[in-house]
Design an enzyme around this catalytic site. Structure first.
Site, PDB file in Angstrom:
ATOM      1  CB  SER A 140     -34.233 -10.756 -12.140  1.00 36.82           C
ATOM      2  OG  SER A 140     -33.790  -9.926 -11.091  1.00 36.82           O
ATOM      3  CG  HIS A 161     -30.605 -10.311 -14.572  1.00 36.58           C
ATOM      4  ND1 HIS A 161     -29.964  -9.742 -15.649  1.00 36.58           N
ATOM      5  CD2 HIS A 161     -31.057  -9.271 -13.832  1.00 36.58           C
ATOM      6  CE1 HIS A 161     -30.030  -8.423 -15.566  1.00 36.58           C
ATOM      7  NE2 HIS A 161     -30.682  -8.104 -14.459  1.00 36.58           N
ATOM      8  CG  ASP A 164     -31.049  -7.130 -10.878  1.00 38.56           C
ATOM      9  OD1 ASP A 164     -30.760  -6.511 -11.916  1.00 38.56           O
ATOM     10  OD2 ASP A 164     -31.957  -7.984 -10.813  1.00 38.56           O
ATOM     11  CG  HIS A 182     -28.444  -4.943 -14.390  1.00 33.18           C
ATOM     12  ND1 HIS A 182     -29.815  -4.777 -14.295  1.00 33.18           N
ATOM     13  CD2 HIS A 182     -27.958  -3.745 -14.823  1.00 33.18           C
ATOM     14  CE1 HIS A 182     -30.128  -3.546 -14.642  1.00 33.18           C
ATOM     15  NE2 HIS A 182     -29.030  -2.894 -14.959  1.00 33.18           N
ATOM     16  CG  MET A 195     -28.806  -1.291 -11.891  1.00 28.92           C
ATOM     17  SD  MET A 195     -30.364  -2.000 -11.338  1.00 28.92           S
ATOM     18  CE  MET A 195     -29.816  -3.655 -10.975  1.00 28.92           C
ATOM     19  CG  MET A 198     -32.532  -0.462 -17.407  1.00 27.27           C
ATOM     20  SD  MET A 198     -32.478  -2.120 -16.696  1.00 27.27           S
ATOM     21  CE  MET A 198     -33.851  -2.080 -15.541  1.00 27.27           C
ATOM     22  N   GLY A 257     -40.557  -5.507 -15.690  1.00 31.39           N
ATOM     23  CA  GLY A 257     -41.970  -5.664 -16.031  1.00 31.39           C
ATOM     24  C   GLY A 257     -42.231  -6.720 -17.088  1.00 31.39           C
TER      25      GLY A 257
HETATM   26  C1  DX5 Z   1     -34.596  -3.691 -11.676  1.00 25.69           C
HETATM   27  C2  DX5 Z   1     -33.733  -4.883 -11.979  1.00 25.69           C
HETATM   28  C3  DX5 Z   1     -34.486  -6.021 -12.572  1.00 25.69           C
HETATM   29  C4  DX5 Z   1     -35.600  -6.537 -11.685  1.00 25.69           C
HETATM   30  C5  DX5 Z   1     -36.715  -6.901 -12.612  1.00 25.69           C
HETATM   31  O1  DX5 Z   1     -33.838  -2.583 -11.425  1.00 25.69           O
HETATM   32  O2  DX5 Z   1     -32.708  -4.535 -12.889  1.00 25.69           O
HETATM   33  O3  DX5 Z   1     -33.640  -7.056 -13.010  1.00 25.69           O
HETATM   34  O4  DX5 Z   1     -35.255  -7.639 -10.899  1.00 25.69           O
HETATM   35  O5  DX5 Z   1     -37.820  -7.232 -11.857  1.00 25.69           O
HETATM   36  P1  DX5 Z   1     -39.258  -7.516 -12.484  1.00 25.69           P
HETATM   37  O6  DX5 Z   1     -39.087  -8.601 -13.509  1.00 25.69           O
HETATM   38  O7  DX5 Z   1     -40.069  -7.907 -11.300  1.00 25.69           O
HETATM   39  O8  DX5 Z   1     -39.706  -6.218 -13.122  1.00 25.69           O
HETATM   40 ZN    ZN Z   2     -31.525  -6.224 -13.793  1.00 24.17          ZN
END
Ligand code: DX5
Ligand code: ZN
Length: 214
Positions: free
Chosen positions: A6, A31, A33, A64, A66, A135, A175
Site C-alpha cells: 500500500s 495497492h 488508497d 481501493h 474509500m 478491512m 495492520g
Molecule cells: C487504510 C488503507 C490501507 C492502509 C494499510 O484505510 O486502506 O491500505 O494503507 O496500512 P497498514 O498496512 O499500515 O495498516
Molecule cells: Zn487500502
C-alpha cells in the site's frame, strides 16, 4: 501469497524510487488508497497521482476507493490504468450496477467490507466478483492495530464463496505484518495488503518477500 504493497505508507517525496522498489520486488500488485474526507475521515491521493504511478509501475494497480458515490469515478479509474477496482459495499446503493460497470470497462471488480459489515451482505453478488477485500482496520489511516474479528470473518467468507460457487480471491487490508500475515494465511486469505510493515521497514524488499512466502 499475493502481496499488494500500500503506497499510502511510502515516502511521497521519493515516489519514483518507491514504485521502482515495488517493481523490483516479489509483490504481485500495487495497492492505491483513494480517500475523499467524506466516506473516511482522511484525504489521500487522487487521479493525477495514480496516473503518474501507473506510468512507472510494472505491477497491476489494485485501486481501493474509500469514497462516496464510487460509481461516478469508475471511468477515471480505467483512464488511470487500474487493473482491479475495489468499491465499498457501504458506499454503493446499487452495488450490482457498479460491479457491472467495472467489468464493462475491462477491469476486475472487487467489493470491500468494513470491519462491522457482515459477509452475508455479499451473498447475491459473490459469483460476479474477482475479489472480496476485508478491512482489518477501520479505513482511513495506515498504521492502525489489526482487528482480531477478521480471522473468523475469513472463515465465514470462505463458506459463503463456496456456497455461492464464487471464485473470488480474499484480500485483507490493515495492520498486516508477518505475525498477522501468518494467521491470515492459515485462515484462508489469498492476498495481503501491507503499508507500514513494508514501507517503514529497514529492508522493504525483504518485508515483501516475507509475506510473499506465506
Ligand atoms: C487504510 C488503507 C490501507 C492502509 C494499510 O484505510 O486502506 O491500505 O494503507 O496500512 P497498514 O498496512 O499500515 O495498516
Ligand atoms: Zn487500502
Amino acid at each position: 501469497m499475493i502481496v499488494s504493497p500500500s503506497l499510502l505508507a511510502c515516502d511521497f517525496g521519493r515516489l519514483d524510487q518507491e514504485v521502482e522498489m515495488v517493481n523490483a520486488s516479489s509483490a504481485s500488485w500495487l495497492h492505491i488508497d483513494v480517500m475523499d474526507g467524506v466516506f473516511v475521515p482522511n484525504i489521500s491521493m487522487g487521479f493525477p497521482v495514480i496516473s503518474a504511478v501507473q506510468a512507472k509501475a510494472s505491477k497491476p494497480l489494485d485501486v481501493h476507493l474509500m469514497i462516496v458515490n464510487p460509481q461516478n469515478y469508475i471511468s477515471r479509474c480505467r483512464d488511470c490504468g487500474a487493473a482491479i477496482v475495489n468499491v465499498h459495499q457501504e458506499a454503493c446503493v446499487h452495488l450490482d450496477r457498479t460491479v457491472q460497470q467495472i467489468k464493462d470497462m475491462g477491469m476486475k471488480p472487487a467489493v470491500t467490507l468494513n470491519p462491522a459489515t457482515p459477509v452475508e451482505m455479499l451473498r447475491d453478488i459473490a459469483p460476479e466478483l474477482y475479489m472480496v477485500l476485508l478491512m482489518s482496520v477501520n479505513p482511513g489511516f495506515g498504521g492502525q492495530k489489526f482487528i482480531e474479528n477478521t480471522i473468523g470473518k475469513i472463515g465465514r467468507l470462505r463458506r459463503l464463496l463456496d456456497e455461492t460457487g464464487s471464485k473470488a480471491l480474499i484480500e485483507i487490508d490493515g495492520g498486516v505484518n508477518l505475525a498477522t500475515g501468518r494467521r491470515l494465511a492459515e485462515a484462508g486469505a489469498t492476498a495481503l495488503v501491507a503499508g507500514s510493515y513494508i514501507f517503514k521497514a529497514d529492508d522493504p524488499l525483504a518485508a515483501i518477500d516475507s509475506l510473499s512466502a506465506l
